[in-house]
Design an enzyme around this catalytic site. Structure first.
Site, PDB file in Angstrom:
ATOM      1  N   LYS A   2       0.864  -1.057   0.017  1.00  0.00           N
ATOM      2  CA  LYS A   2      -0.120  -0.014   0.010  1.00  0.00           C
ATOM      3  C   LYS A   2       0.870   1.004  -0.131  1.00  0.00           C
ATOM      4  O   LYS A   2       1.981   1.197   0.624  1.00  0.00           O
ATOM      5  CB  LYS A   2      -0.955   0.007   1.195  1.00  0.00           C
ATOM      6  N   SER A   7      -9.747   1.568   2.699  1.00  0.00           N
ATOM      7  CA  SER A   7      -8.824   2.331   1.700  1.00  0.00           C
ATOM      8  C   SER A   7      -7.635   1.428   1.289  1.00  0.00           C
ATOM      9  O   SER A   7      -6.969   2.106   0.205  1.00  0.00           O
ATOM     10  CB  SER A   7      -8.197   3.520   2.746  1.00  0.00           C
ATOM     11  N   SER A  56     -10.059  -0.580   6.969  1.00  0.00           N
ATOM     12  CA  SER A  56      -9.203  -0.540   5.712  1.00  0.00           C
ATOM     13  C   SER A  56      -8.645  -1.778   5.027  1.00  0.00           C
ATOM     14  O   SER A  56      -8.212  -1.770   3.985  1.00  0.00           O
ATOM     15  CB  SER A  56      -8.518   0.616   5.361  1.00  0.00           C
TER      16      SER A  56
HETATM   17  N1  GLN Z   1     -13.134   3.684   5.849  1.00  0.00           N
HETATM   18  C1  GLN Z   1     -12.725   4.506   7.319  1.00  0.00           C
HETATM   19  C2  GLN Z   1     -12.348   5.745   7.094  1.00  0.00           C
HETATM   20  O1  GLN Z   1     -12.638   6.336   6.155  1.00  0.00           O
HETATM   21  C3  GLN Z   1     -11.617   3.627   7.576  1.00  0.00           C
HETATM   22  C4  GLN Z   1     -10.283   3.948   6.766  1.00  0.00           C
HETATM   23  C5  GLN Z   1      -9.188   2.940   7.509  1.00  0.00           C
HETATM   24  O2  GLN Z   1      -9.231   2.107   7.901  1.00  0.00           O
HETATM   25  N2  GLN Z   1      -7.913   3.677   7.285  1.00  0.00           N
HETATM   26  O3  GLN Z   1     -11.762   6.558   8.124  1.00  0.00           O
END
Ligand code: GLN
Length: 480
Positions: free
Chosen positions: A75, A150, A174
């Site tokens: 990532k 994400s 994410s």
């Molecule tokens: N979707 C969640 C957010 O937008 C989690 C994101 C994540 O785990 N990095 O914060």
């Protein structure tokens, strides 16, 4: 079968060389990237050079470890020395880290081959990877749909066979939610088990790096390679990392599994997700597990609690992008206008929204009402989990309320986007490990994920239950 094991076998039997294996993944990337777009950077030359070194070691008769010669995707919020790390943001467009994150350094030392850096929501804020400043990633099961987020680039790359395994990061879901949307396995480890050194910080008390893989065994092998104490991360736990593969068994006699009542009562759960989860629970029962319902009454408060704590931490963490130390700078007449222009141009809408929410929640006069209150609720959520783990070994619920949605469907509705993480967020707030694995498909052929939640440092139990379930089912064998 485990992808890592299969490749390892081919390497040690000299059936295929590391260069051949790496080239085959690079070919797959070349063929699929025009439609999937999961990579922001492909480091082909570097990967082939690393592979050639592995081949030289094998030719010299050296014993190789399970991750040696295995092509992985990273990532793009993991710092890689000499390789551009954008975090999906314009503000880091030209950022080339002068140092390596602990996890990527460990994998490199283990001989794993980095294929490149994958797309993500800007600064890991999002649930669809659509907040990337660079490109939209397609879900390999239906490219008009999102891969989740994400870590959508990593999940899509694994599902599309554009890497053997991948790393993601999980602050509120994410890793698990994109794993669920893309039909792969994803693990968010216990907070502190994996070093965050060199992970670009979003919300530091919640962030964890973890594996995305085709099978539970692959996830276990990759976790093995990245877990462990790191003096460079003050929140890193000084614990002995067990050999996770020894817990991969096929029956669950005597294991106690709890169904979280509140997750089934929640609104907005797809009927297909509900049915698949119920069938999966039935399957666990047939494997010998004792099933009972457990109430975690504060679980539904996870989402609002998270959307105070995470933006608060983010607003502080992202203060460092001021045009002076990193990345993009808008040179202007005064220092103040350089700061504001750099940030106004460098950050996207979702990041700005969260900085505003966070600074508001932390401001004098509101701190007690928002941030402090949220921290108290966080403790209550943790207590619910503690009570539950007094009765059962693992908890089970859907990973996400729905299957992958259409690109563009939720971009203008942040609240509905936030709901994607309803079931994953409480796990981060409590610092616990969570595993998502495929448990079925809806009538449009889109994958559904099952989430297993364990007590702190009980990744072994998640692998045990996950592996037994996987061996008894066929879902993980389907490919897009
Ligand atoms: N979707 C969640 C957010 O937008 C989690 C994101 C994540 O785990 N990095 O914060």
């Amino acid at each position: 079968m485990s992808v890592i094991r299969a490749l390892h076998q081919q390497l040690v039997s000299k059936e295929r060389s590391a260069v051949e294996i790496t080239q085959s993944y690079l070919d797959q990337i070349a063929a699929l990237e025009p439609t999937i777009r999961s990579y922001l950077t492909v480091t082909a030359d570097q990967a082939l050079a690393q592979a050639a070194q592995v081949d030289a070691r094998i030719a010299a008769g050296e014993d190789i470890g399970p991750l040696t010669g295995i092509p992985i995707a990273l990532k793009d919020n993991l710092c890689t020395q000499g390789v551009r790390t954008t975090c999906g943001s314009k503000i880091l467009e030209n950022f080339v880290p002068p140092y390596e994150s602990t996890v990527t350094g460990k994998l490199r030392d283990a001989g794993a081959i980095a294929l490149g850096k994958t797309n993500l929501d800007e600064f890991a804020m999002g649930s669809s990877t659509e907040n990337s400043a660079y490109q939209i990633t397609g879900n390999p099961w239906d490219v008009t749909r999102v891969p989740g987020g994400s870590s959508g680039g990593s999940a899509a790359a694994v599902a599309a066979g554009e890497c053997a395994v991948a790393l993601g990061s999980d602050t509120g879901g994410s890793i698990r939610q994109p794993a669920s949307f893309c039909g792969v396995v994803g693990l968010k480890p216990t907070y502190g088990l994996v070093s965050r050194f060199g992970l670009v910080a979003y919300a530091s008390s919640l962030d964890q790096i973890g594996p995305l893989a085709r099978t539970v065994e692959d996830a276990a092998l990759l976790l093995q390679g990245i877990a462990g104490h790191d003096p460079k991360d003050s929140t890193s736990l000084d614990v002995k990392v067990p050999d996770y593969t020894q817990y991969l068994k096929t029956d669950l006699k005597g294991r106690k599994v709890g169904i979280i009542t509140e997750t089934f009562a929640a609104e907005g759960i797809d009927p297909a997700v509900r049915t698949a989860t119920e069938k999966a629970i039935q399957q666990l029962k047939e494997l010998g597990a004792e099933i009972q319902e457990i109430s975690c009454p504060r679980f539904p408060y996870g989402l609002p609690t998270y959307y105070i704590i995470a933006p608060s931490e983010a607003s502080s963490n992202l203060a460092r992008y001021d045009g002076v130390k990193y990345g993009v700078r808008n040179n202007n007449d005064s220092l103040m206008s350089m700061y504001t222009k750099t940030r106004a141009e460098g950050f996207g809408a979702e990041v700005k929204r969260r900085i505003m929410i966070g600074t508001y929640a932390l401001s004098a006069g509101y701190y007690d009402a928002y941030y402090l209150k949220a921290q108290k609720v966080r403790t209550l959520i943790k207590q619910d989990f503690e009570a539950a783990f007094g009765q059962v070994d693992v908890l089970v619920c859907p990973t996400a309320p729905t299957t992958a949605f259409k690109a563009g469907e939720k971009v203008d509705d942040p609240l509905s986007m936030y709901l994607s993480d309803l079931m994953t967020i409480p796990v981060n707030l409590a610092g616990l490990p969570g595993l998502s694995l495929p448990c079925g498909f809806d009538n449009q052929g889109l994958p559904i994920g099952l989430q297993l939640i364990g007590n702190a440092l009980r990744e072994d139990l998640l692998f045990e239950v996950g592996y037994a379930y996987e061996q008894a089912t066929e879902w993980h064998n389907r490919v897009p």
